[in-house]
Structures are given as C-alpha cells and as structure tokens.
Write an enzyme that holds these catalytic residues in place. Structure first.
Site, PDB file in Angstrom:
ATOM      1  N   HIS A  62     -11.748  -6.524  93.999  1.00 36.27           N
ATOM      2  CA  HIS A  62     -10.546  -5.877  94.507  1.00 36.27           C
ATOM      3  C   HIS A  62     -10.742  -4.924  95.690  1.00 36.27           C
ATOM      4  CE1 HIS A  62      -6.271  -4.488  94.690  1.00 36.27           C
ATOM      5  NE2 HIS A  62      -6.708  -3.120  94.553  1.00 36.27           N
TER       6      HIS A  62
ATOM      7  N   HIS B  70      -6.505  -4.277 103.479  1.00 36.36           N
ATOM      8  CA  HIS B  70      -5.788  -4.526 102.093  1.00 36.36           C
ATOM      9  C   HIS B  70      -4.310  -5.079 102.364  1.00 36.36           C
ATOM     10  CE1 HIS B  70      -4.250  -4.370  98.060  1.00 36.36           C
ATOM     11  NE2 HIS B  70      -4.615  -3.172  97.804  1.00 36.36           N
TER      12      HIS B  70
ATOM     13  N   CYS C   4      -0.270  -4.337  94.221  1.00 35.68           N
ATOM     14  CA  CYS C   4      -1.210  -4.861  94.762  1.00 35.68           C
ATOM     15  C   CYS C   4      -2.144  -6.063  94.003  1.00 35.68           C
ATOM     16  CB  CYS C   4      -2.353  -3.890  95.160  1.00 35.68           C
ATOM     17  SG  CYS C   4      -1.172  -2.691  96.393  1.00 35.68           S
TER      18      CYS C   4
END
Lengths: 354, 420
Positions: B310, B345, B179
C-alpha cells in the site's frame, strides 16, 4: 445445491420515518398509510440520544443511522448480542454516496475559511463513501469483510448480491447487509422527485441455509435469485427489468404463479412506470400483496431497495399464508441499473434441505 | 494464525472454482495514458508529481499532486457524451474501453455473455460536488446546476461503462470502499468468475482529484511538500493522485477458446476489517488479511516473489505495513515496493493501478522500483527496490491495499501456467 451454498435471511431491522425501531416499521406496514406531506424524517433521531455521548462527537446522521440499525439487528432479547454473530461476521452496506451534508459542508470550508485547509480533520472520514460501513464495524466489532457498494437506487439489492457472493466464496458466514440514506438540506438540493424525500436504514441478516435454527432464529426467507441488467433510457426499463425477472424465475426453477408479494422501489416517474410495466408483463396481477417502498417511507433513494426488501420480509413474517410462497423485490435506477430479487418465504423443513 | 474464515460453511479454495485470468489492461495515470506508457513509466521510475492545475490552490504552502494531464475523454467514447459524465466516470469509461481493446475484444463480442462491471472508488464524483458547492457559495443554492447534481451517484462509475459499451446483460456495481477499493472491485470480479456467476468482468478503480482530498490530507499533516518517499527514513507523507486502472478478467476456458494473450492469473484474494480506528491501520489485522489471501491462493509466504505495498509514505502507514509484512513473512520478507512513489496515491484507483503493475511485472519480467528513495527507515526494514527497477522473473506477486476505516484487501497474482 448444498445448504451451505444457499443463503437465507434470518433477521431484519429498520430505522424509518415510521419510527426508531423495527416494530414501528412493521406497524406502519400494517397500517399502510403515509402520514402527512413533505419530507419524511425519522422522528426523534438525535444521534447522541440514540447512541449515547461516547464516540459520537464526529458521527454524522447517515453513519449514525447505519450504526443504530446494525445495533438493532444484533440486539438479543436479553440485551446482549444475538447468538452466532461473532467478530468474524461481515457487513455490506449500500449507499449512493457518503452523507451529502458532510461532503458539502467539508467542501464549503475549503472555499470560505481563511485557508482552504482550515477544515475539521475529525470530520474528514465522514466525507469518504465507506464511512458508515467502517464505523459500523468499529462500533459493533465486526472484523470480517466490510464493503460499501453503490448502484444508485438498486444499492440495497447490489449489497444483497455482494453479500451472497461473499458467502458462496466462503469469505464470511454471517453478514449484516442493507442500505442507508439520510435526509438533509444538502440532499434536497441534489435530488428532486415526484415523491417526498425520505430517509432511514434497512438491514437484513444473511447466513447459510440451516444455520439460523442452530442459533434459535427462524429462516424468514431464502434468496433464490438475484438478477441485474442495464437500461439506457426510461423507455428501456420495461424490457431490461422484464428480462431480469424472467431470468430470476428460470434460475430458481420457479413460476410467477407462486408469487405472494411484489415490492418495488421506484416512484411515479417514467422509471417507476417502467418498473410497474415489467412487473405486469412477467407477474401480472397474481400477487395478492403489492408494496412500494416510496409510498411507505418516502423516496429513500439509495436505501429504497433495502426498504422494499425488508418490507416483504417483515410482512411475510406475520402472514402465515405467505409461507412457502415467493416474493419479488425490484429496483430501477435512473443511471442505468435495474435489478430484482426472488425470495422463498418462511421456514424450511428438514426435507427441503437436500 | 490461520483460523478458518467461516466456522461452518464450506470455504471454496481458489483452486476449486474456475481459473480467472487477466487478458486486458486499461490505464489512465499521472505517468501516462495507456498500457505502453504506464509500463515504460514503471520501468523507468518516472514520477507523476507536478503542481496541481485542476483547481486553484491559493493558500497552500505546497500543492503538488500526481495529476492526469492530456486526457481526452472523447477519444474513448462513441456513445456517451463526455460532458454528461464527471471526471471519475470519464476515467473509468476510458480505461474500460482501453482494457477491452487491449484484450482484443469489441463490445459486440461480449453480447450474449453475462458479465460484471465492478469499479472501485474513494470519492466517486466528489469533484462534481466541489463545483456545486462553489456555485452555492458564490450565488446561493438556486445557482447549483441540476445537471451537475445528477452526476453525484457513485454508481455511475460502473453504470456508465456498461452504457458506453452497450452491455445490458451485466451487473454494474461500484465499490466505494475508500483507498482499498481497486482491490475490492477486482476481488469481487474474481469471486464472480470463479463461481461461474459471470463469464467476464470489467473491474478496477477510478478517482478524480478533488479539493477535499488535498484539504483533508494537508490538514492532517499527511501531505508531502514535493515528492512521495515510501519507506524512507525522511518521508514526509503522501502525494495525492488520480486516474483509473481497469482489467478485463475472464475464465480460462473462454480466454483459451479465443486465443487471448494472458497477462497473469488471479489466484487469491482476501478482505477484512480492523474494526479499530477510523484512520490508523492495525498491524495484526493487516497481517491477518495477508495470511487469509495467501491461504486463499494456496501459496506459502516464501513463494511470493515481491509485494506491491500500500506504501503511502505517511509515517503511520509504512511502519505498520512493514511490520505486518514481517509478521507474516518473517525476518527476510520478499522485496516490497510502492508504486505510489511514482503515481502518488490515486485513492480508489491506487490498488487497481498497482495490480496492473503486478500483472505487467509478471509478463515483462521486472520489479518496479520505489523512487525518491534516499535511506530506508530502520523501522521499516524492507528492500523496497530503491530508485531503479530490477530485471527478475516474478511468478507470484502480492498486492496490498489498506483504507480509512480499517478496510484491508489483498490480491494474489501469478504467472499463468497451463498446469497450475
């Protein structure tokens, strides 16, 4: 170029169908014979026997192969860690995907369990492509750059190039670099080729020119050039890889006359034939040593170029007349990537370091 | 703590190499396809959340994600057949084509120049594996379609870009570092151009929603039922997303020579690894990555105008990340936003989309909001620009990315100024 900007290979390790340690791979390389037909597993590689029972419950085979290979690269003769590879060191690992077995088993549970989310959470990280690299970092305490790269069969060369770029950018001094591929029923569903499938992990240690001697290591090879290109069909492999090879010699100001060994990664299919043709075009039959990683360890796909690299480095290390000569490693992926590395073999003297 | 990255190498400060500028952007996101749609989505604080349509979600109590809809891959492919590509490769090829077009370039303009294609991803073509497994479950292994099996190589996400553009003198590499992969891929391109190893780079990230992502995060209890609320006291987790963000980077001299529009300059990058836990982030290590990136960029913490976090909206991430930010930036850190509140995400695409958001914020003069915000978690203690974008003139922006495995990557972007 300043020594710190030049990259050398100062160690290697391999877990292969020849056996659990690098010496087995070197012996297999000397022998040059492939043993038996059919898929080529790493013999006796049981995760808990090789790595112990602690922390291995959820480790899959692909990850364990990488963790164990990194461990061998880091192992000193006294049982401790080799000198000068501290916790700020980096790791770059090539892979085609994560473990096909882990990914497919996890996905299967979403279809077959009572609820689609009745999956094993401890195995979720195994399905993500950076699993092996990240677990190597945790296992061996490597807090520097930790990167997974994927370029199909050329992943091992892509990893070496990425590691060299990290070094040149000053992001890490010492880097463990290689590629891994496991053998499983799941993988055999996904791949079928002209060669039997093989598995394993091959790694090299890279650091700046001049640094290994400060830590009691030899400079096994200097990375003179890495070049990449693309083909769009099998008939284009020859010209695309040929262009890479010519660029590599030009970049390094070297000629094919001094090539001692050529190691290719392909098999006897149209892509591998294109690879052979490009090598013949540029290098001819000058090189006394010709290695093919798929003949040695089977078709290790994502790890095939890393095995080719380790094969030349290991072979040169026990061949005095190789010193000072060059070696070429090539790779061709069916999805487009072609690449090559040009290495200078053997230790440098102080006079070389200018 | 700013210990040297390397004990005896000569670290190349970002200022020592060529300057690297962003001249083209390509976006496929749940709030819109194309830069204009994406920009208006970020400014308006639009949410991409909606019920999943890409695969059946029977059995879940909730199945909301930020899916890309109305995406026509054929629109972006003149040479490749979209049917031969998995969804993630379709995304990367389309976003790359868009970035080139946005930069005012055509593929022939790039011939004769050595380039880099660097695409990050979390799952590669896992969605294709889902299809194979479904075929196996319903009909046995012999029913698995070999044409689908051929798409599984993650390297195709970058190789397909080169093939569609007809580029042969390029290094095409996929960076599947989970990620944080988008930042990793852009950082790789930054280093290559800075050192003169590549004249241009097509870089970013791409991911396609797959069954595994939904099942895994749901099972971990990390999936929110309906909306993503980063830094909120009552946040309930992440929403999965998908898409692609691709940038065209080139060295300043070439951008100048062709009179290109410059969105922003990349001035710093860092990456490190927690080497601690397979899924939980480590505060000190995340802080260290930010310090290394600021050091690489040659800027001090108080010069950063906002942070693109993030910010996944899981319980663990947001507290750890906010504390790491305060550890580096002190008690009054810059505004810290999470575009995941809007985009979900998007995994390997996430930090690439966020980096594009940063470049647009610098160019257009605003700071994107963190939407769905009700009450800031006192444990987070940051100004997340709740719900409404603000007009501002950000000059230096930091883009954070964290990943499973403790893989952190931080990118620093700056407004382009002639004399930096």
């Amino acid at each position: 170029m300043k020594p710190a900007a030049r990259t050398v290979i100062s160690g290697w390790s391999a877990i292969s169908p020849f056996g659990l340690v690098g010496a087995d791979f070197a012996a297999g390389l000397r022998d040059g014979q492939r043993h038996g037909e059919g898929p080529r597993h790493v013999p006796d590689f049981e995760v808990r026997e090789v790595l112990g029972r602690k922390g291995t419950r959820s480790l899959d085979r692909q990850t364990a192969l990488a963790v164990a290979t990194a461990g061998q690269l880091l192992a000193g003769q006294d049982g401790g860690r080799i000198d000068g590879v501290g916790p700020e060191s980096g790791l770059v690992l090539g892979t085609v995907t994560a473990s096909a077995l882990s990914m497919m088993d996890f996905a299967r549970d979403t279809f077959t369990q009572d609820k689609p989310y009745h999956v094993d959470p401890a195995r979720f990280p195994n399905t993500v492509l950076n699993c092996a690299a990240a677990r190597c970092a945790i296992w061996h305490e490597l807090r520097g750059p930790n990167t997974t790269v994927s370029a199909g069969r050329a992943s091992g060369l892509a990893a070496l190039n990425y590691a060299r770029r990290l070094r040149r950018s000053g992001r890490a001094d010492v880097i463990l670099c290689g590629a891994v591929e496991e053998l499983s029923q799941a993988r055999s569903w996904l791949e079928s080729g002209a060669e039997p499938l093989g598995e394993g992990c091959a790694m090299v240690l890279v650091e700046p020119l001049g640094r290994p001697s400060a830590h009691g290591r030899a400079e096994l090879a200097e990375v003179l050039a890495l070049e990449f290109g693309l083909h769009s069909e099998p008939s284009g492999v020859r010209s695309a890889l040929g262009a890479c090879l010519r660029r590599a010699f030009a970049t390094a100001d070297e000629t094919p006359d001094r090539v001692w060994a050529v190691a290719s990664s392909g098999g006897p299919d149209p892509f591998g034939k294109g690879e052979d043709a490009a090598i013949a075009d540029v290098i001819g039959d000058r090189a006394p040593v010709r290695l093919r990683s798929s003949e040695l360890v089977g078709d290790t796909n994502g790890a095939s170029a890393a095995f080719a690299l380790v094969a030349v480095v290991a072979k040169a290390a026990e061949t005095p007349q190789a010193r000072g000569h060059t070696a070429v490693v090539t790779s061709v992926d069916r999805d487009g990537v072609v690449g090559c590395a040009l290495l200078r073999l053997g230790s440098h003297t102080a006079a070389d370091v200018t | 703590m700013l210990t040297a990255v390397a004990d005896d190498s000569e670290q190349l400060p970002a200022s020592a190499g060529r300057r690297v500028v962003v001249t083209g952007l390509g976006v496929i996101s749940s709030v819109g396809v194309g830069v204009a749609e994406f920009l208006s989505g970020l400014r308006a604080g639009r949410s991409g959340a909606k019920p999943i349509t890409g695969f059946p979600t029977d059995g879940y109590d909730h199945a909301i994600a930020c899916e890309v809809v109305d995406f026509d891959p054929a629109r972006w492919m003149a040479h490749l057949d979209p049917a031969e590509l998995g969804r993630a490769s379709q995304f990367s090829v389309a976003a790359a084509g868009m970035a080139l077009e946005d930069a005012g370039l055509t593929a022939p303009d790039l011939l004769g120049r050595h380039g880099l294609i660097s695409i990050g991803t979390t799952n590669g073509e896992t969605r294709e594996l889902d299809r194979l497994v479904e075929q196996e479950v319903t009909g046995g292994p012999e029913r698995m379609d070999p044409a689908i099996a051929r798409r599984v190589n993650a390297g195709r996400l970058s190789a397909a870009v080169a093939r569609e553009l007809g580029l042969t003198d390029v290094e095409a590499v996929t960076i599947p570092t989970a990620c944080a992969a988008g930042n990793y891929a852009i950082g790789n391109a930054f280093d290559a151009i800075r050192a003169g190893e590549a004249a241009f780079a097509v870089c970013g990230g791409a991911d396609a929603l797959c069954r595994k992502t939904i099942a895994g995060f749901y099972r971990l209890g990390a999936m929110a039922p309906d909306r993503c609320q980063p830094f909120d006291k009552n946040r309930q987790g992440m929403l999965a997303g998908e898409g692609a963000g691709v940038m065209l980077l080139e060295d300043l001299a070439s951008a100048r020579a062709r009179g290109a529009r410059i969105y922003a300059e990349i001035i710093g990058f860092a990456l490190n690894c927690d080497a601690d836990h397979p899924v939980a982030p480590n505060q000190d290590s995340v802080a260290r990555c930010m310090e290394l990136a600021l050091h690489n960029a040659g800027v001090k913490p108080d010069q950063v105008d906002f942070i693109s976090a993030h910010g996944t909206a899981t319980r663990a991430n947001d507290v750890v990340e906010a504390r790491a930010i305060r550890q580096v930036f002190g008690p009054a850190p810059p505004r810290t936003v999470s575009v995941k509140s809007m985009l979900g995400h998007a995994l390997g695409a996430a930090s690439a989309l966020a980096a594009i958001g940063c470049a647009l914020a610098i160019t257009e003069g605003f700071i994107p909001p963190t939407i769905n915000h009700v009450e800031t978690d006192p444990e987070c203690e940051i100004d997340c620009v709740p719900n409404t974008a603000i007009e501002a003139s950000p000059r230096i922006v930091q883009n954070n990315a964290l990943a499973f495995g403790g893989n952190n990557a931080v990118l620093i972007l700056s407004k382009f100024e002639e004399h930096a």
